[in-house]
Motif scaffolding. Structure first.
Motif, short mmCIF file in Angstrom:
data_model
loop_
_atom_site.label_atom_id
_atom_site.label_comp_id
_atom_site.label_asym_id
_atom_site.label_seq_id
_atom_site.Cartn_x
_atom_site.Cartn_y
_atom_site.Cartn_z
N SER A 151 0.83 -1.21 0.00
CA SER A 151 0.00 0.00 0.00
C SER A 151 0.86 1.26 0.00
O SER A 151 0.50 2.27 -0.61
CB SER A 151 -0.94 0.00 1.21
OG SER A 151 -1.84 -1.09 1.15
N LEU A 152 2.02 1.21 0.70
CA LEU A 152 2.92 2.36 0.70
C LEU A 152 3.51 2.56 -0.70
O LEU A 152 3.61 3.70 -1.18
CB LEU A 152 4.03 2.17 1.73
CG LEU A 152 5.04 3.31 1.85
CD1 LEU A 152 4.35 4.62 2.21
CD2 LEU A 152 6.12 2.97 2.88
N ALA A 153 3.91 1.48 -1.36
CA ALA A 153 4.44 1.59 -2.72
C ALA A 153 3.36 2.10 -3.67
O ALA A 153 3.63 2.92 -4.56
CB ALA A 153 4.97 0.24 -3.19
N SER A 154 2.13 1.62 -3.50
CA SER A 154 1.02 2.09 -4.32
C SER A 154 0.76 3.57 -4.08
O SER A 154 0.46 4.33 -5.02
CB SER A 154 -0.23 1.27 -4.00
OG SER A 154 -1.35 1.73 -4.72
N GLN A 205 9.23 -3.28 -6.98
CA GLN A 205 9.50 -4.31 -5.98
C GLN A 205 8.46 -4.25 -4.86
O GLN A 205 7.97 -5.27 -4.39
CB GLN A 205 10.90 -4.14 -5.41
CG GLN A 205 11.31 -5.27 -4.47
CD GLN A 205 12.71 -5.08 -3.93
OE1 GLN A 205 13.34 -4.05 -4.17
NE2 GLN A 205 13.20 -6.07 -3.20
N GLY A 206 8.12 -3.05 -4.44
CA GLY A 206 7.11 -2.91 -3.39
C GLY A 206 5.73 -3.36 -3.84
O GLY A 206 4.90 -3.75 -3.02
N LEU A 207 5.47 -3.31 -5.16
CA LEU A 207 4.17 -3.70 -5.72
C LEU A 207 4.18 -5.14 -6.25
O LEU A 207 3.30 -5.53 -7.01
CB LEU A 207 3.77 -2.75 -6.84
CG LEU A 207 3.42 -1.31 -6.40
CD1 LEU A 207 3.23 -0.41 -7.62
CD2 LEU A 207 2.16 -1.30 -5.55
N ALA A 208 5.16 -5.92 -5.84
CA ALA A 208 5.23 -7.31 -6.30
C ALA A 208 3.96 -8.07 -5.93
O ALA A 208 3.39 -7.86 -4.85
CB ALA A 208 6.45 -8.00 -5.69
N LYS A 209 3.50 -8.93 -6.83
CA LYS A 209 2.29 -9.72 -6.55
C LYS A 209 2.50 -10.67 -5.37
O LYS A 209 1.59 -10.89 -4.57
CB LYS A 209 1.89 -10.53 -7.78
CG LYS A 209 1.71 -9.73 -9.06
CD LYS A 209 0.58 -8.71 -8.96
CE LYS A 209 0.37 -8.02 -10.31
NZ LYS A 209 -0.57 -6.88 -10.22
N ASP A 210 3.71 -11.23 -5.29
CA ASP A 210 4.04 -12.17 -4.22
C ASP A 210 4.46 -11.39 -2.97
O ASP A 210 5.46 -10.67 -3.00
CB ASP A 210 5.17 -13.08 -4.67
CG ASP A 210 5.54 -14.12 -3.62
OD1 ASP A 210 4.92 -14.15 -2.54
OD2 ASP A 210 6.48 -14.90 -3.88
N PRO A 211 3.75 -11.51 -1.87
CA PRO A 211 4.14 -10.77 -0.66
C PRO A 211 5.57 -11.06 -0.21
O PRO A 211 6.25 -10.18 0.33
CB PRO A 211 3.13 -11.26 0.39
CG PRO A 211 1.95 -11.74 -0.39
CD PRO A 211 2.51 -12.31 -1.66
N ALA A 212 6.03 -12.28 -0.45
CA ALA A 212 7.38 -12.65 -0.01
C ALA A 212 8.47 -11.93 -0.80
O ALA A 212 9.62 -11.89 -0.37
CB ALA A 212 7.58 -14.16 -0.12
N ALA A 213 8.12 -11.39 -1.97
CA ALA A 213 9.10 -10.70 -2.80
C ALA A 213 9.23 -9.22 -2.46
O ALA A 213 10.07 -8.53 -3.03
CB ALA A 213 8.74 -10.86 -4.27
N ARG A 214 8.39 -8.73 -1.55
CA ARG A 214 8.46 -7.32 -1.19
C ARG A 214 9.42 -7.11 -0.02
O ARG A 214 9.52 -7.96 0.86
CB ARG A 214 7.07 -6.82 -0.77
CG ARG A 214 6.01 -6.95 -1.84
CD ARG A 214 4.62 -6.68 -1.28
NE ARG A 214 3.58 -7.27 -2.12
CZ ARG A 214 2.42 -7.70 -1.68
NH1 ARG A 214 2.11 -7.60 -0.38
NH2 ARG A 214 1.54 -8.25 -2.50
N PRO A 215 10.11 -5.99 0.02
CA PRO A 215 10.95 -5.69 1.18
C PRO A 215 10.09 -5.29 2.37
O PRO A 215 8.90 -4.99 2.22
CB PRO A 215 11.79 -4.50 0.71
CG PRO A 215 10.90 -3.81 -0.28
CD PRO A 215 10.13 -4.90 -0.97
N ARG A 216 10.67 -5.29 3.54
CA ARG A 216 9.99 -4.73 4.69
C ARG A 216 10.09 -3.21 4.63
O ARG A 216 10.79 -2.63 3.81
CB ARG A 216 10.59 -5.29 5.98
CG ARG A 216 10.16 -6.74 6.19
CD ARG A 216 10.29 -7.13 7.64
NE ARG A 216 9.61 -8.39 7.88
CZ ARG A 216 10.16 -9.44 8.47
NH1 ARG A 216 11.41 -9.39 8.89
NH2 ARG A 216 9.47 -10.55 8.67
N ALA A 217 9.38 -2.56 5.54
CA ALA A 217 9.23 -1.11 5.45
C ALA A 217 10.57 -0.38 5.51
O ALA A 217 10.83 0.53 4.72
CB ALA A 217 8.30 -0.61 6.56
#
Length: 697
Positions: A151-154, A205-217
């Motif tokens: 949501s932050l990347a969006s 990267q923040g908008l990756a479909k796979d949650p595991a592929a996103r970085p932490r905040a």
């Protein structure tokens, strides 16, 4: 009534979340909250005179990308603080990022936040504003920290483009159409709007479909900082703090607290208070009664390997640390924490190594010559006295195109295997240790392959006030960081695990996991090797290049001032004797040949009390003066017994004697006086001294 109860619960969650988190400079401050006499809820909070970023977009249109990135970095720090406290925001959007009278972006409206330990929203209920909801939420799954990052990347995308990535620019877009786009469509390319590639890559990267592929905040914020740096822009501060919420019930809340509680039980050590003695590997843990100005390997709360970016990067107040990072084991004050390998946030595969044998000439290319190390091995920890398999993380930098790289001894000492990830690659490369210096905390490794970009040593002597840049990989984070600072002083420094003659004290942020990373000058040449930090005084320490370069040259031929001990100076405690604690022993070394074992404590070496001042300096003085290949008598304490042996000489016996046992292991003979009235037993090797005028017996 049910609706009233639901509204009250929502209010309670918001005031608990915002009240505890409002100490963060980028979270709206709450001054008070409660209920009126007629039970109407109220919250007294900071008045944000300039509205929200949503208001700004509505009135002025999309923001310049550089302004949007700067605001998002601020909010990433706020979101990380919330996650660290166990709070999910669940509704990040431009309308919930408010602007203070000074233009500072602040995260607000925690009204649908979920607090760990409280009742969770059931699956199937969408709680985020649809335009910024991640695929897993629209599919009815539970929200996670990764959902907030999406949501932050969006939101960042919307600040730049004027609308969410999957709105299609059409206010009449149906919910069904939007859900389909969110779940199946790729992220629209902002490069066509003139947004630089480094920024677009972070957003994607923040908008990756796979949650595991996103970085932490926190890692998302750091990546945006790196994008600013790559574009030559001023780097926005990222404020990372740790906040703990009061638990809504008896359950422990917060990621760090929950981990500690579970792993203490797993370690079987919860019942026994531990002194804060660290294992000497790629680990930071508090020393017992550390002198306030002496570095030790105190760890910040541990970070599982692969657990995702951000958790090891807190700037908390506390004693000094070595900036390698414990991954499977962390000793924190009062307890041992065993942390599993994890793997929550793998990065998408990349292959960023530049296949060129050129020296790195600019700071923008610093990542190309830097590597992340994961070292695994078996150690015996002080005070716990159990074998523990650990995986530690550290950093290294390449100094030759053939793959020779410099790191800290405490990163690789005692490791059975090394995995090295060069320039952010996800595929590890094998490496071997070429040479180690126990006393200077330096090691040289050889990474498989060749053709690597490499750093050159600086020939200039640094001075207080000089600008420096600290590079490496924060524990659990696959994103390269390069933090700016300046030199504050240069002096010799003895710690509980090393004794180094020339150390640079600087203030460039250097966090757990960056042990062994390069400290660079403005010309991208190496001026030091990072190895320790004082989080109380905000000091960081690096072995000066003017000293390190010569030692590294010697390490090409093997160990220097080393006998194969992965050691740490420990003071006396209820469970430990004073001396040099042996956490592990290198194979095929003088220490192994002498019979030293993990868990031994060397109390004397060549007649010198090596625990005299609580640092490794007395131990290192012996090795440097007498030579590590000399025959060195030593006294060792093992299991409460004394053992006597020699390095490079007579090995230790399998069994020792109690410290207060003064008996002599020898044969005796019986002697009697002339009258036969007195009979005694004496050692057969006693020398008989005749009395003048008498005859020998």
């Amino acid at each position: 009534a049910a609706a009233d109860e639901s509204a009250r619960d929502r209010f309670e969650r918001e005031r608990m979340a915002m009240g505890a988190l409002s100490s963060h400079p980028n979270i709206v401050t709450v001054y008070g909250s409660g209920f009126t006499d007629d039970q109407q809820p109220y919250i007294v909070m900071e008045y944000m005179t300039r509205g929200s970023l949503g208001d700004r977009i509505a009135k002025q249109g999309p923001m310049p990308w550089n302004d949007a990135v700067a605001a998002t970095i601020k909010v990433a720090g706020a979101l990380d603080a919330a996650h660290e406290a166990g709070v999910l925001h669940r509704d990040i959007k431009p309308e919930n990022i408010l602007v203070s009278q000074y233009g500072e972006a602040k995260l607000g409206d925690f009204g649908i936040a979920r607090i760990e330990g409280a009742n969770q929203t059931r699956s199937g209920v969408i709680t985020a504003t649809m335009a910024h909801a991640p695929p897993e939420i629209v599919e009815g799954k539970r929200p996670t920290e990764s959902s907030d990052v999406y949501s932050l990347a969006s939101t960042l995308y919307a600040l730049i483009a004027g609308d969410g990535p999957f709105n299609g620019g059409d206010e009449e877009t149906s919910i069904v159409t939007m859900i389909s786009r969110i779940v199946t469509h790729p992220v629209p390319d902002l490069r066509t709007r003139g947004v630089p590639d480094p920024v677009c890559s972070v957003i994607e990267q923040g908008l990756a479909k796979d949650p595991a592929a996103r970085p932490r905040a926190a890692a998302f914020g750091r990546a945006l900082q790196q994008a600013q740096r790559a574009m030559g822009m001023p780097v926005t501060d990222l404020t990372l703090v740790s906040v703990t919420l009061p638990a809504p019930d008896a359950a422990v809340v917060g990621r760090a607290a929950t981990t500690s509680a579970a792993t203490l039980a797993a370690a079987g050590a919860a019942a026994a208070p531990l002194t804060s003695m660290p294992p000497p590997t790629a680990v930071q843990a508090p020393p017992v009664t550390p002198p306030p100005s002496t570095p030790s390997r105190e760890t910040l709360p541990g970070v599982p390997a692969g657990a995702g970016p951000g958790d090891g990067g807190r700037k908390r107040k506390g004693p000094l640390i070595a900036v390698g990072a414990l991954v499977a084991v962390a000793l924190v004050a009062g307890g041992v924490v065993l942390l599993g390998g994890g793997g929550d946030d793998p990065e998408p595969p990349v292959d960023s190594v530049v296949d060129s044998a050129e020296a790195i000439a600019t700071l923008a290319d610093a990542e190309q010559g830097t590597a992340r190390i994961v070292a695994t091995g078996e150690f015996v920890l002080p005070d716990v006295a159990v074998d523990v398999d650990v995986a530690g993380e550290g950093s290294a930098f390449i100094v030759d195109s053939s793959g020779l790289a410099v790191t800290n001894n405490h990163v690789v000492a005692g490791a059975a295997t090394l995995e090295v990830f060069v320039a952010g690659d996800n595929e590890p490369k094998n490496a071997r240790v070429v040479g180690r210096s126990e006393c200077d905390d330096l090691a040289l490794i050889d990474i498989a392959g060749d053709g690597y970009s490499f750093f050159e040593w600086s020939s200039a002597e640094v001075a207080p006030g000089d600008l420096v840049h600290s590079g490496g990989y924060v524990a659990g984070d696959t994103a390269f960081v390069l933090n700016d600072g300046s030199v504050t002083s240069i002096a010799a420094l003895a710690t509980t695990w090393s004794a180094t003659d020339e150390v640079i004290n600087h203030d460039a942020d250097t966090e757990p996991g960056q042990s062994g990373g390069p400290l660079l000058g403005d010309d991208a040449r190496v001026v030091g090797v990072n190895y320790a930090a004082n989080v109380t005084n905000d000091d960081r320490f690096a072995v000066a290049a003017t000293s390190a370069e010569g030692i590294v040259a010697l390490l090409e031929s093997g160990d220097v001032d080393s006998v194969g001990v992965n050691g740490l100076a420990v003071p006396e405690s209820e469970t430990n004797a004073a001396g040099v604690w042996v956490a592990s022993v290198e194979t095929a070394t003088a220490a192994e040949r002498a019979g030293l074992r993990p868990g031994d404590v060397i109390s004397e070496l060549d007649g010198v009390d090596v625990a005299a001042d609580g640092t490794m300096e007395p131990y290192c003085d012996v090795l440097r003066t007498q030579g590590a290949d000399s025959v060195l008598p030593m006294t060792v304490i093992r299991g409460g017994e004394l053992l006597f042996g020699e390095l490079n000489g007579t090995p230790l016996p399998d069994e020792g004697v109690p410290p207060d046992d003064t008996s002599v292991d020898t044969e005796f003979q019986t002697i009697t006086d002339d009258t036969g009235a007195l009979t005694v037993e004496v050692p057969i090797d006693w020398v008989v001294i005749p009395v003048p005028g008498s005859e020998p017996i």
